[in-house]
Design a protein around this motif. Structure first.
Motif, PDB file in Angstrom:
ATOM      1  N   GLY A 111       0.795  -1.213   0.000  1.00 12.49           N
ATOM      2  CA  GLY A 111       0.000   0.000   0.000  1.00 12.49           C
ATOM      3  C   GLY A 111       0.835   1.273   0.000  1.00 12.49           C
ATOM      4  N   LYS A 112       2.147   1.145   0.149  1.00  8.02           N
ATOM      5  CA  LYS A 112       3.022   2.320   0.203  1.00  8.02           C
ATOM      6  C   LYS A 112       3.566   2.645  -1.189  1.00  8.02           C
ATOM      7  N   ASP A 113       3.714   3.927  -1.495  1.00  8.48           N
ATOM      8  CA  ASP A 113       4.323   4.320  -2.757  1.00  8.48           C
ATOM      9  C   ASP A 113       5.822   4.541  -2.528  1.00  8.48           C
ATOM     10  N   LEU A 114       6.614   4.419  -3.583  1.00  5.85           N
ATOM     11  CA  LEU A 114       8.070   4.458  -3.454  1.00  5.85           C
ATOM     12  C   LEU A 114       8.597   5.777  -2.875  1.00  5.85           C
ATOM     13  N   PRO A 115       8.146   6.944  -3.352  1.00  2.00           N
ATOM     14  CA  PRO A 115       8.676   8.192  -2.786  1.00  2.00           C
ATOM     15  C   PRO A 115       8.498   8.292  -1.270  1.00  2.00           C
TER      16      PRO A 115
END
Length: 275
Positions: A111-115
């Protein structure tokens, strides 16, 4: 080698205690629940006992504890059945529990985005590596860098929570990408990179660990970044370096190898209940 054998023996002892406890509990259930239940149902069918089910169960337990029970009650048989059910239940529970924990952890991580991950900075559960095998300082292929990546993965495998490794990201969070690594592969690109990574894990850490690893690729400003999500392993993971097995764990924002006493203490706590 003696140290490795000692660690393996310790693990076996802990596992044996767990299964022995499950068998004993199951046997007790067989003796104090299954056997009285069978006798009660049999007596009710024959209209031979006016007692309620609770009264009959208490009576049977008293008979067992005082040694007045007879062989006709099949106590030993039900103890064996209970022990087998206890072991079976333990095996099913451990399997399902591990899978649920891994799925919950993976779902949360996906659920987390890379940035946002990069902004967290390196820590116990997160580490950055510039490359898998390309040495930016010497501008050449450096196979020793694979060992550095494997050391980090081993530390995540041995930890209680696993972790995430980003390849293609500098220590300061700057996105470098994987283009230089791609150029070192027989099959340039994401597929070749993932294949090389999984082959290294299988050959140096164990083929059984591959299903604890999930590989994703992100594109940031036109640059590929490999995101490796590592779930905790179900066994101690060793990395052979110079023909000597090393046991790595995560400490703070780094990975270090433990001496034999530290490794023994860690293994007893980490794998005692199959965690």
């Amino acid at each position: 080698m003696k140290r490795l054998i000692l660690l393996i023996i310790t693990i076996w002892q802990q596992q044996l205690k767990i299964y022995a406890s499950a068998a004993i509990i199951g046997a007790a259930i067989g003796i104090f629940i299954l056997a009285p239940s069978y006798d009660y149902i049999n007596s009710r069918e024959q209209n031979a006992d006016p007692l309620s089910s609770m009264e009959y169960a208490i009576y049977q337990v008293q008979e067992i504890l005082t040694g007045k029970i007879t062989q006709n009650n099949l106590v030993l048989f039900y103890a064996e059945i209970g022990a087998m059910l206890g072991l079976l239940s333990l095996g099913i529970y451990k399997t399902l529990h591990k899978r649920l924990v891994r799925l919950d952890s993976l779902q949360s991580e996906l659920g987390k985005d890379l940035p946002s991950i990069v902004r967290q900075g390196e820590g116990t559960l997160l580490e950055f590596k510039s490359s898998l095998r390309w040495d930016y300082q010497e501008q050449r292929i450096n196979r020793a860098l694979e060992g550095v990546v494997l050391k980090t993965l081993a530390g995540f495998f041995n930890s209680h929570l696993g972790g995430t490794l980003l390849i293609g990201v500098a220590d300061d969070g700057d996105i470098i990408g994987l283009e230089k690594d791609y150029q070192t592969l027989k099959k340039p690109g994401q597929d070749g990179f993932e294949q090389s990574l999984m082959t290294a894990i299988s050959a140096n850490l164990g083929a059984d660990l591959c299903h604890f690893v999930h590989v994703l690729f992100h594109v940031v400003d036109g640059k590929d970044v490999c995101r490796i999500i590592v779930s905790p392993a179900n066994r101690p993971v060793f990395l052979n370096q110079g023909n000597a097995p090393k046991f790595y764990v995560r400490t703070g924002g780094g990975t270090r190898d433990l001496n034999i006493q530290e490794a023994l203490d860690f293994v007893q706590g980490r794998f005692r209940h199959g965690k």
